[in-house]
Design a protein around this motif. Structure first.
Motif, PDB file in Angstrom:
ATOM      1  N   VAL A  43       0.867  -1.178   0.000  1.00  0.00           N
ATOM      2  CA  VAL A  43       0.000   0.000   0.000  1.00  0.00           C
ATOM      3  C   VAL A  43       0.904   1.229   0.000  1.00  0.00           C
ATOM      4  CG1 VAL A  43      -1.746   1.326   1.248  1.00  0.00           C
ATOM      5  CG2 VAL A  43      -1.811  -1.186   1.291  1.00  0.00           C
ATOM      6  N   SER A  45       0.072   4.706   0.623  1.00  0.00           N
ATOM      7  CA  SER A  45      -1.077   5.511   1.031  1.00  0.00           C
ATOM      8  C   SER A  45      -1.025   6.918   0.464  1.00  0.00           C
ATOM      9  CB  SER A  45      -1.192   5.538   2.554  1.00  0.00           C
ATOM     10  OG  SER A  45       0.042   5.858   3.158  1.00  0.00           O
ATOM     11  N   SER A  50      -2.848   0.570  -4.008  1.00  0.00           N
ATOM     12  CA  SER A  50      -2.398  -0.680  -3.393  1.00  0.00           C
ATOM     13  C   SER A  50      -2.383  -1.763  -4.455  1.00  0.00           C
ATOM     14  CB  SER A  50      -3.318  -1.094  -2.239  1.00  0.00           C
ATOM     15  OG  SER A  50      -4.615  -1.393  -2.716  1.00  0.00           O
ATOM     16  N   VAL A 244       0.213  -6.134   9.298  1.00  0.00           N
ATOM     17  CA  VAL A 244       0.327  -4.993   8.387  1.00  0.00           C
ATOM     18  C   VAL A 244       1.492  -4.130   8.882  1.00  0.00           C
ATOM     19  CG1 VAL A 244      -0.805  -2.991   7.364  1.00  0.00           C
ATOM     20  CG2 VAL A 244      -2.157  -5.029   7.963  1.00  0.00           C
ATOM     21  N   CYS A 246       4.064  -0.942   8.740  1.00  0.00           N
ATOM     22  CA  CYS A 246       4.232   0.436   8.294  1.00  0.00           C
ATOM     23  C   CYS A 246       5.730   0.696   8.156  1.00  0.00           C
ATOM     24  CB  CYS A 246       3.610   1.424   9.282  1.00  0.00           C
ATOM     25  SG  CYS A 246       3.757   3.148   8.749  1.00  0.00           S
ATOM     26  N   SER A 270       1.193  -7.670   4.640  1.00  0.00           N
ATOM     27  CA  SER A 270       0.987  -6.437   3.880  1.00  0.00           C
ATOM     28  C   SER A 270       1.956  -5.395   4.405  1.00  0.00           C
ATOM     29  CB  SER A 270      -0.444  -5.915   4.052  1.00  0.00           C
ATOM     30  OG  SER A 270      -1.392  -6.829   3.563  1.00  0.00           O
ATOM     31  N   VAL A 272       2.897  -1.075   4.235  1.00  0.00           N
ATOM     32  CA  VAL A 272       2.409   0.255   3.902  1.00  0.00           C
ATOM     33  C   VAL A 272       3.584   1.220   3.863  1.00  0.00           C
ATOM     34  CG1 VAL A 272       0.886   2.146   4.588  1.00  0.00           C
ATOM     35  CG2 VAL A 272       0.211  -0.232   5.030  1.00  0.00           C
ATOM     36  N   PRO A 274       4.069   5.087   3.747  1.00  0.00           N
ATOM     37  CA  PRO A 274       3.177   6.231   3.960  1.00  0.00           C
ATOM     38  C   PRO A 274       3.521   7.488   3.183  1.00  0.00           C
ATOM     39  CG  PRO A 274       4.625   5.944   5.843  1.00  0.00           C
ATOM     40  CD  PRO A 274       4.898   4.792   4.935  1.00  0.00           C
ATOM     41  N   ALA A 286      -1.130   6.992   8.190  1.00  0.00           N
ATOM     42  CA  ALA A 286      -1.180   5.670   7.551  1.00  0.00           C
ATOM     43  C   ALA A 286      -1.423   4.569   8.577  1.00  0.00           C
ATOM     44  CB  ALA A 286       0.126   5.410   6.796  1.00  0.00           C
ATOM     45  N   GLU A 290      -4.710   2.400   7.872  1.00  0.00           N
ATOM     46  CA  GLU A 290      -4.484   1.027   7.408  1.00  0.00           C
ATOM     47  C   GLU A 290      -4.460   0.018   8.555  1.00  0.00           C
ATOM     48  OE1 GLU A 290      -4.553   0.366   4.291  1.00  0.00           O
ATOM     49  OE2 GLU A 290      -4.483   2.456   3.578  1.00  0.00           O
ATOM     50  N   CYS A 292      -2.199  -0.509  10.915  1.00  0.00           N
ATOM     51  CA  CYS A 292      -0.895  -1.181  10.921  1.00  0.00           C
ATOM     52  C   CYS A 292      -0.614  -1.787  12.296  1.00  0.00           C
ATOM     53  CB  CYS A 292       0.207  -0.192  10.559  1.00  0.00           C
ATOM     54  SG  CYS A 292       0.050   0.492   8.895  1.00  0.00           S
TER      55      CYS A 292
END
Length: 600
Positions: A43, A45, A50, A244, A246, A270, A272, A274, A286, A290, A292
């Motif tokens: 992702v 963001s 994504s 998730v 970050c 996943s 992310v 940001p 983020a 999301e 995270c």
């Protein structure tokens, strides 16, 4: 030597019961797409985009075909200079599929540095984004590339426009570049044949380790290096498809690319990203949006995020784990992360680019006393030892240089056999070791504590009048009659002070002792300014008098600067701080001398 004798020495080996993966990144993309399909893989963001694991499979094939249609072939190098963006991941994966090593170029490079790196690595195609650290466009960089390169180079622009004028550079937008793959007549079967040329031991990534002036060093890292190290980082973090991550660290650094993206990718999680470059507010946004569960960073990033969250609170209740690299996380900072951001467990990783990068890391099972004061235990399929100046392994508990061996060692520095031989040496048993330049100690239970870079050690002694040239020439871990002062323990003490949120300790020239301790500190907002005497007294409460800073400089003062000089990954640039400290002391000395002459 008996097992008992061996255990008394500072040498440790990780478990080998679970075999290493021997696969290429292209094959791994296919495997992960089959296993995780529509699971979100990445992702971005800030781009509001994504992609799933299946999306990355599809897009990596398009990029691979686009590269082939552009005349790029197996072994050709593809460069990227950009902030964290989706295009970065797509190009990295697409190039890997067809055996094109990706050269990750620091997005903070000045124009001449970028030209040197591209020239040295002999890139055939370079992907460029206009967003970069401290600047909004790269027109000057692109202009210098167009004038400075004597061979054809293709440019792919992730955003923005560039008119190459009369230069040889061929420029295209990323969308038009990918369209070449979409319009390609190359079938998937033919692409598979191209991919079959790639071997797991081939170089997949080139990372510059220390700038590009003088003699640049680019670490050559293989599919085996990166995939296995990333997988093991993820496993130590207990990453799984429910997590998730970050990831604020940059993709041009092994923290963002290997520990971050590949660590998540190999474990079905996943991840992310940001912002294109670090922005604490976008990180917090983020995490909230999301949900995270894991946050990556270096201590300077965590401090900025805490400050930003204090100004505007977000819902960070999803967070539970953190991963730090670059320097230790002080207990005071850890307390703030737990209280204000909900991070219950902070793991620490240690390594270097040349070791793919992680060698040691803490784990969820670490005893509390080792959680923050060590970098944990050695990784699987990896060995480490602590040696003295003669190369002998020292007893447990004795400090020396950290050396590492195993699958994760780089293949060498690109076109630099001399530097490769300096850093990587074979022992009498035929084992190849990486000499890290870091000082550390391994305790009786196998936990490692990194005490700092050898070149950053402060050597204070009456007979040490030329400390910096002497140290650079010998890289010694023991002074010839002076006191060895480790900056990190002073930094940890400073950061335990309620009013100090960031600190860095360096050695500065001293007429009597060769070097003296100086510290640069940043205080918490609205806190009353500490006196230099108070700072020294605070350090002396728990450390020896010789470790108390003789000179104190405050970040924010006009002569010092508004922030610590940092690398693109957020680490303090101590050589710059040493230069600032030396300059300020010279100015003070000259001013005092002038005042004396005036009185005479």
């Amino acid at each position: 030597m008996s097992a008992k004798d061996f255990s008394a020495l500072s040498i440790v080996s990780g478990p080998t019961d679970e075999p290493l993966w021997s696969t290429t990144l292209g094959a791994l993309i296919d495997t992960q797409a089959r296993h995780y399909g529509d699971r979100t893989a990445v992702v971005f963001s800030w781009q509001k985009v994504s992609q799933t694991y299946r999306d990355l499979l599809f897009r990596s094939k398009l990029v691979a075909k686009a590269l082939l249609e552009s005349g790029i072939r197996h072994g050709d190098r593809v460069g990227i200079t950009a902030g964290n963006c989706l295009e970065y991941i797509e190009v990295f994966l697409g190039a890997a599929r067809i055996g094109c090593p990706v050269v990750v170029l620091n997005s903070t490079y000045a124009p001449q540095e970028l030209l040197q790196a591209v020239t040295f690595s002999r890139c055939k195609l370079v992907c460029v984004a206009q967003y970069s650290e401290h600047r909004t466009d790269l027109a000057e960089h692109l202009d210098l590339l167009s004038r400075g390169l004597k061979t054809d180079l293709q440019l792919v622009l992730f955003n923005g426009l560039f008119d190459p004028g009369s230069s040889k550079l061929k420029s295209t937008s990323y969308n038009d570049f990918v369209a070449r793959g979409e319009c390609s007549k190359l079938s998937d079967i033919e692409l598979t044949k191209k991919e079959s040329l790639v071997r797991a031991g081939d170089t997949v990534n080139l990372q510059f380790t220390s700038g590009t002036t003088g003699s640049p060093k680019a670490a050559m890292l293989s599919h085996i290096n990166l995939i296995n190290n990333a997988r093991l980082v993820g496993e130590r973090l207990r990453l799984n498809p429910n997590e998730v991550v970050c990831c604020p660290p940059p993709l041009f650094h092994c923290f963002g690319l290997v520990m971050g993206f590949l660590g998540s990718f190999t474990n079905g999680s996943s991840i992310v990203f940001p912002s294109p470059r670090f922005d604490p507010d976008l990180v917090l946004d983020a995490i909230e949006a999301e949900r995270c569960t894991v946050l990556y960073g270096v201590p300077t990033m965590f401090v900025a995020e805490l400050d930003a969250n204090a100004k505007r609170r977000r819902n960070l209740t999803s967070l539970k784990t953190g991963l730090a690299s670059g320097s230790p996380v002080p207990q005071a900072l850890m307390n703030r992360l737990e209280q204000d951001m909900g991070i219950q467990t902070m793991l620490i990783a240690y390594g270097m680019t040349e070791t793919s990068p992680v060698t040691f890391a803490t784990s969820f099972g670490c005893p509390p006393e080792h959680r923050l004061d060590s970098v944990g235990t050695v990784f699987p399929h990896t060995a480490a030892k602590i040696i003295d100046l003669e190369g002998n392994i020292v007893p447990r508990g004795v400090r020396g240089e950290i050396c590492t061996s195993g699958y994760a060692l780089q293949q060498g520095y690109l076109d630099n056999e001399e530097k490769t031989k300096e850093a990587m040496r074979m022992d009498a048993d035929g084992v190849l070791w990486m000499y890290t330049g870091d000082e550390g100690v391994i305790d009786k239970d196998g936990y490692c504590r990194v005490t700092g870079r050898i070149k950053d050690m402060i050597i204070r002694g009456k007979h040490n009048h030329l400390p910096m040239p002497w140290r650079q020439a010998t890289n010694s871990i023991v002074s010839p009659g002076g006191e060895n002062i480790v900056p990190v323990e002073i930094e940890e003490r400073l950061l335990a002070h309620a009013s100090i949120v960031e600190a860095s300790v360096v050695g500065v020239p001293d007429d009597k002792y060769g070097e003296e301790v100086a510290c640069f500190i940043r205080q918490a907002e609205k806190s009353a300014r500490l006196s230099a005497v108070h700072v020294a007294d605070w350090v002396r409460q728990t450390l020896g008098r010789h470790k108390a800073p003789k000179h104190v400089f405050w970040i924010g003062d006009a002569a010092v600067g508004d922030d610590f000089p940092k690398t693109g990954s957020g680490k303090h640039q101590k050589h710059v701080l040493r230069g600032i400290g030396a300059r300020l002391l010279r100015q003070s000395k000259n001013a005092n001398a002038g005042a004396v002459r005036a009185r005479l």
